[in-house]
Write an enzyme that holds these catalytic residues in place. Structure first.
Site, PDB file in Angstrom:
ATOM      1  N   HIS A 152      17.335 126.875 -47.460  1.00 12.59           N
ATOM      2  CA  HIS A 152      17.461 127.230 -46.041  1.00 12.59           C
ATOM      3  C   HIS A 152      16.180 127.884 -45.515  1.00 12.59           C
ATOM      4  O   HIS A 152      16.205 129.007 -45.017  1.00 12.59           O
ATOM      5  CB  HIS A 152      18.675 128.133 -45.814  1.00 12.59           C
ATOM      6  CG  HIS A 152      19.281 127.953 -44.456  1.00 12.59           C
ATOM      7  ND1 HIS A 152      20.623 127.949 -44.210  1.00 12.59           N
ATOM      8  CD2 HIS A 152      18.695 127.770 -43.241  1.00 12.59           C
ATOM      9  CE1 HIS A 152      20.849 127.783 -42.917  1.00 12.59           C
ATOM     10  NE2 HIS A 152      19.683 127.669 -42.311  1.00 12.59           N
ATOM     11  N   GLU A 165      26.682 128.448 -49.067  1.00 16.15           N
ATOM     12  CA  GLU A 165      25.394 129.112 -49.322  1.00 16.15           C
ATOM     13  C   GLU A 165      25.308 130.512 -48.706  1.00 16.15           C
ATOM     14  O   GLU A 165      24.439 131.302 -49.084  1.00 16.15           O
ATOM     15  CB  GLU A 165      24.240 128.288 -48.739  1.00 16.15           C
ATOM     16  CG  GLU A 165      24.217 128.342 -47.220  1.00 16.15           C
ATOM     17  CD  GLU A 165      22.985 127.735 -46.577  1.00 16.15           C
ATOM     18  OE1 GLU A 165      22.212 128.493 -45.972  1.00 16.15           O
ATOM     19  OE2 GLU A 165      22.810 126.516 -46.673  1.00 16.15           O
ATOM     20  N   ARG A 208      23.677 122.283 -41.347  1.00 13.69           N
ATOM     21  CA  ARG A 208      24.593 123.184 -42.044  1.00 13.69           C
ATOM     22  C   ARG A 208      25.249 122.432 -43.198  1.00 13.69           C
ATOM     23  O   ARG A 208      25.672 121.277 -43.045  1.00 13.69           O
ATOM     24  CB  ARG A 208      25.676 123.697 -41.093  1.00 13.69           C
ATOM     25  CG  ARG A 208      25.211 124.815 -40.152  1.00 13.69           C
ATOM     26  CD  ARG A 208      24.836 126.093 -40.892  1.00 13.69           C
ATOM     27  NE  ARG A 208      24.409 127.177 -40.018  1.00 13.69           N
ATOM     28  CZ  ARG A 208      23.157 127.438 -39.657  1.00 13.69           C
ATOM     29  NH1 ARG A 208      22.160 126.668 -40.084  1.00 13.69           N
ATOM     30  NH2 ARG A 208      22.878 128.473 -38.896  1.00 13.69           N
ATOM     31  N   ASP A 260      18.204 121.114 -47.078  1.00 14.41           N
ATOM     32  CA  ASP A 260      17.774 122.506 -46.883  1.00 14.41           C
ATOM     33  C   ASP A 260      18.980 123.434 -46.843  1.00 14.41           C
ATOM     34  O   ASP A 260      18.818 124.649 -46.916  1.00 14.41           O
ATOM     35  CB  ASP A 260      16.985 122.617 -45.573  1.00 14.41           C
ATOM     36  CG  ASP A 260      16.363 124.000 -45.397  1.00 14.41           C
ATOM     37  OD1 ASP A 260      15.757 124.490 -46.372  1.00 14.41           O
ATOM     38  OD2 ASP A 260      16.505 124.600 -44.316  1.00 14.41           O
TER      39      ASP A 260
HETATM   40  P1  NAD Z   1      21.284 122.321 -30.038  1.00 14.91           P
HETATM   41  O1  NAD Z   1      22.452 123.081 -29.523  1.00 14.91           O
HETATM   42  O2  NAD Z   1      20.060 122.231 -29.194  1.00 14.91           O
HETATM   43  O3  NAD Z   1      21.748 120.823 -30.369  1.00 14.91           O
HETATM   44  C1  NAD Z   1      22.906 120.510 -31.066  1.00 14.91           C
HETATM   45  C2  NAD Z   1      23.367 119.124 -30.636  1.00 14.91           C
HETATM   46  O4  NAD Z   1      24.485 118.760 -31.446  1.00 14.91           O
HETATM   47  C3  NAD Z   1      23.830 119.084 -29.169  1.00 14.91           C
HETATM   48  O5  NAD Z   1      23.165 118.033 -28.500  1.00 14.91           O
HETATM   49  C4  NAD Z   1      25.332 118.837 -29.265  1.00 14.91           C
HETATM   50  O6  NAD Z   1      25.855 118.051 -28.211  1.00 14.91           O
HETATM   51  C5  NAD Z   1      25.423 118.092 -30.598  1.00 14.91           C
HETATM   52  N1  NAD Z   1      26.746 118.168 -31.203  1.00 14.91           N
HETATM   53  C6  NAD Z   1      27.533 119.248 -31.364  1.00 14.91           C
HETATM   54  N2  NAD Z   1      28.682 118.893 -31.974  1.00 14.91           N
HETATM   55  C7  NAD Z   1      28.609 117.567 -32.203  1.00 14.91           C
HETATM   56  C8  NAD Z   1      29.489 116.621 -32.806  1.00 14.91           C
HETATM   57  N3  NAD Z   1      30.667 116.981 -33.296  1.00 14.91           N
HETATM   58  N4  NAD Z   1      29.092 115.327 -32.848  1.00 14.91           N
HETATM   59  C9  NAD Z   1      27.889 114.960 -32.349  1.00 14.91           C
HETATM   60  N5  NAD Z   1      27.008 115.807 -31.772  1.00 14.91           N
HETATM   61  C10 NAD Z   1      27.373 117.099 -31.697  1.00 14.91           C
HETATM   62  O7  NAD Z   1      20.957 122.942 -31.458  1.00 14.91           O
HETATM   63  P2  NAD Z   1      19.592 122.813 -32.273  1.00 14.91           P
HETATM   64  O8  NAD Z   1      18.677 123.897 -31.884  1.00 14.91           O
HETATM   65  O9  NAD Z   1      19.123 121.400 -32.205  1.00 14.91           O
HETATM   66  O10 NAD Z   1      20.112 123.176 -33.761  1.00 14.91           O
HETATM   67  C11 NAD Z   1      21.047 122.346 -34.423  1.00 14.91           C
HETATM   68  C12 NAD Z   1      21.554 123.055 -35.654  1.00 14.91           C
HETATM   69  O11 NAD Z   1      20.525 123.154 -36.628  1.00 14.91           O
HETATM   70  C13 NAD Z   1      21.956 124.531 -35.446  1.00 14.91           C
HETATM   71  O12 NAD Z   1      23.245 124.662 -34.901  1.00 14.91           O
HETATM   72  C14 NAD Z   1      21.877 125.092 -36.827  1.00 14.91           C
HETATM   73  O13 NAD Z   1      23.116 124.911 -37.485  1.00 14.91           O
HETATM   74  C15 NAD Z   1      20.829 124.210 -37.505  1.00 14.91           C
HETATM   75  N6  NAD Z   1      19.583 124.972 -37.790  1.00 14.91           N
HETATM   76  C16 NAD Z   1      19.112 124.984 -39.055  1.00 14.91           C
HETATM   77  C17 NAD Z   1      17.931 125.647 -39.342  1.00 14.91           C
HETATM   78  C18 NAD Z   1      17.331 125.682 -40.714  1.00 14.91           C
HETATM   79  O14 NAD Z   1      16.480 126.545 -40.987  1.00 14.91           O
HETATM   80  N7  NAD Z   1      17.696 124.793 -41.606  1.00 14.91           N
HETATM   81  C19 NAD Z   1      17.259 126.313 -38.317  1.00 14.91           C
HETATM   82  C20 NAD Z   1      17.763 126.258 -37.027  1.00 14.91           C
HETATM   83  C21 NAD Z   1      18.937 125.583 -36.767  1.00 14.91           C
HETATM   84  C1  COI Z   2      19.499 129.075 -37.652  1.00 12.17           C
HETATM   85  O1  COI Z   2      18.706 129.642 -36.872  1.00 12.17           O
HETATM   86  O2  COI Z   2      20.597 128.625 -37.259  1.00 12.17           O
HETATM   87  C2  COI Z   2      19.148 128.928 -39.061  1.00 12.17           C
HETATM   88  O3  COI Z   2      19.779 128.148 -39.737  1.00 12.17           O
HETATM   89  C3  COI Z   2      18.052 129.743 -39.651  1.00 12.17           C
HETATM   90  C4  COI Z   2      18.579 131.019 -40.224  1.00 12.17           C
HETATM   91  C5  COI Z   2      19.126 130.901 -41.586  1.00 12.17           C
HETATM   92  C6  COI Z   2      17.572 132.129 -40.222  1.00 12.17           C
END
Ligand code: NAD
Ligand code: COI
Length: 326
Positions: A293, A261, A232, A256
């Site tokens: 993104h 955004e 994010r 990304d």
């Molecule tokens: P997840 O919940 O499996 O893992 C998140 C990890 O972050 C957990 O292990 C948690 O303990 C850790 N965490 C939370 N707060 C923290 C902090 N303050 N300090 C250290 N560690 C911390 O989530 P995920 O599926 O791995 O996804 C992670 C993030 O990726 C999502 O929340 C989302 O914001 C982002 N994401 C982006 C895209 C994209 O298209 N760019 C797609 C999917 C997810």
């Molecule tokens: C999420 O799944 O958290 C993402 O960041 C992807 C979304 C913008 C479709």
């Protein structure tokens, strides 16, 4: 049961909505518009709504509550765009739609490789038949230390991907994962900042980690460090990053996501002015690969997003345990 989908995309989501609504016995209403105060009324008569990455603030949550909405079901993983606290106060349940981690993990590796091999410059030069070498000598992953911040599903998939490159992997999370420990060594943030050649972010945005990469963190980092963010935008203080790119402290970045955004990415603004100065500024750097993104965007993830968002509603309606509820 009835579900109303906002930001419905005919070109890729429609077949999955059709398939899973039929399987789950769901009557679907939809609009291609985003949920706003102006479009809220379209979901009148629906207790379940499905949304994408669009801002749902306290005012909109209150409007949905007034209309009798019982659940806001994301078609994505992050929930930072929703006022979850206000929704819960008003008795609206929130569900997300987890999908496989490979899409984002693969994309993250691509951004790392593009950054350390100067791919943006190489392609820009190539377009003008400039095939020269100075300024684009790369580094090899096996010689580098990568700091992975967040070892949840995506962070662990990134670590698995990295394990094939032979680099040293450091990890940081609030909770340690045995799976991550197979290839990575947990360390404190300070150590990771001081010793990593690449720092990559994989945590949800919360009040606690807003600007986790700030000016102070960047100052601690190695000269020429590479920053990768597929999580994010607000995890990074963009003003501080811009300064660090200008000074050369940060050698390259693969981003990304970017601050402010929400509502911009995934839309076409070519005939207007975008209200985000970070995007053109960052895009202007030779050593910044800026994507809009799209890390998640694969055939597999779109199907999972639609299915799991609908399933969240289905579980709630049928009083079944909902593993996706926040
Ligand atoms: P997840 O919940 O499996 O893992 C998140 C990890 O972050 C957990 O292990 C948690 O303990 C850790 N965490 C939370 N707060 C923290 C902090 N303050 N300090 C250290 N560690 C911390 O989530 P995920 O599926 O791995 O996804 C992670 C993030 O990726 C999502 O929340 C989302 O914001 C982002 N994401 C982006 C895209 C994209 O298209 N760019 C797609 C999917 C997810
Ligand atoms: C999420 O799944 O958290 C993402 O960041 C992807 C979304 C913008 C479709």
């Amino acid at each position: 049961m009835k579900v109303f989908a906002y930001s419905y995309r005919k070109f890729d989501e429609a077949p999955y909505f059709e398939k899973y609504c039929a399987q789950l016995g769901i009557e679907l209403g939809y609009t291609e518009l985003d949920p706003t105060m102006e479009t809220a009324h379209l979901a009148q008569g629906y207790e379940y709504i499905s949304i994408l990455l669009t801002r749902v603030d306290a005012q909109l949550v209150e409007e949905f509550a007034r209309m009798g909405v019982k659940m806001i079901s994301n078609r994505l993983i992050g929930v930072d765009h929703i006022d979850v606290k206000r929704a819960k106060e008003l008795g609206i349940r929130i569900s997300n739609a987890p999908y496989g981690a490979n899409c984002v993990a693969d994309f993250t590796l691509m951004l790392m490789l593009m950054s350390i091999r100067h791919m943006k410059q190489m392609m820009r030069r190539g377009e003008m038949n400039d095939f020269t070498l100075p300024g684009i000598q790369g580094m090899e992953m096996a010689n580098l230390t990568v700091g992975v911040l967040g070892t949840g599903k995506i962070g662990r998939a990134v670590i698995r991907n990295l394990s094939g490159f032979g680099c040293r992997i450091l990890a940081y999370d609030l909770y340690q994962s045995e799976e991550a420990k197979k290839y990575a060594q947990y360390a404190d943030l300070d150590t990771i900042f001081r010793t990593s050649d690449i720092v990559t972010l994989h945590m949800p945005l919360t009040d606690e980690n807003y600007h986790i990469i700030d000016r102070e963190a960047l100052e601690k980092m190695k000269d020429g460090v590479v920053i990768v963010n597929t999580a994010r935008g607000p995890l990074i203080d963009t003003e501080a990053l811009l300064d660090a790119l200008e000074s050369g402290k940060v050698g390259a970045a693969g981003l990304d996501v970017v601050e402010n955004e929400v509502g911009l990415y995934h839309n076409d603004w070519k005939n207007t002015v975008i209200h985000n100065r970070y995007i053109p500024l960052l895009r202007g750097f030779n050593n910044v690969v800026l994507t809009s993104h799209k890390a998640y965007y694969t055939d597999q993830s779109v199907e999972d997003m639609v299915r799991n968002s609908l399933l969240g509603c289905y579980y709630a309606e049928h009083n079944q345990e909902n593993p996706f509820e926040i």
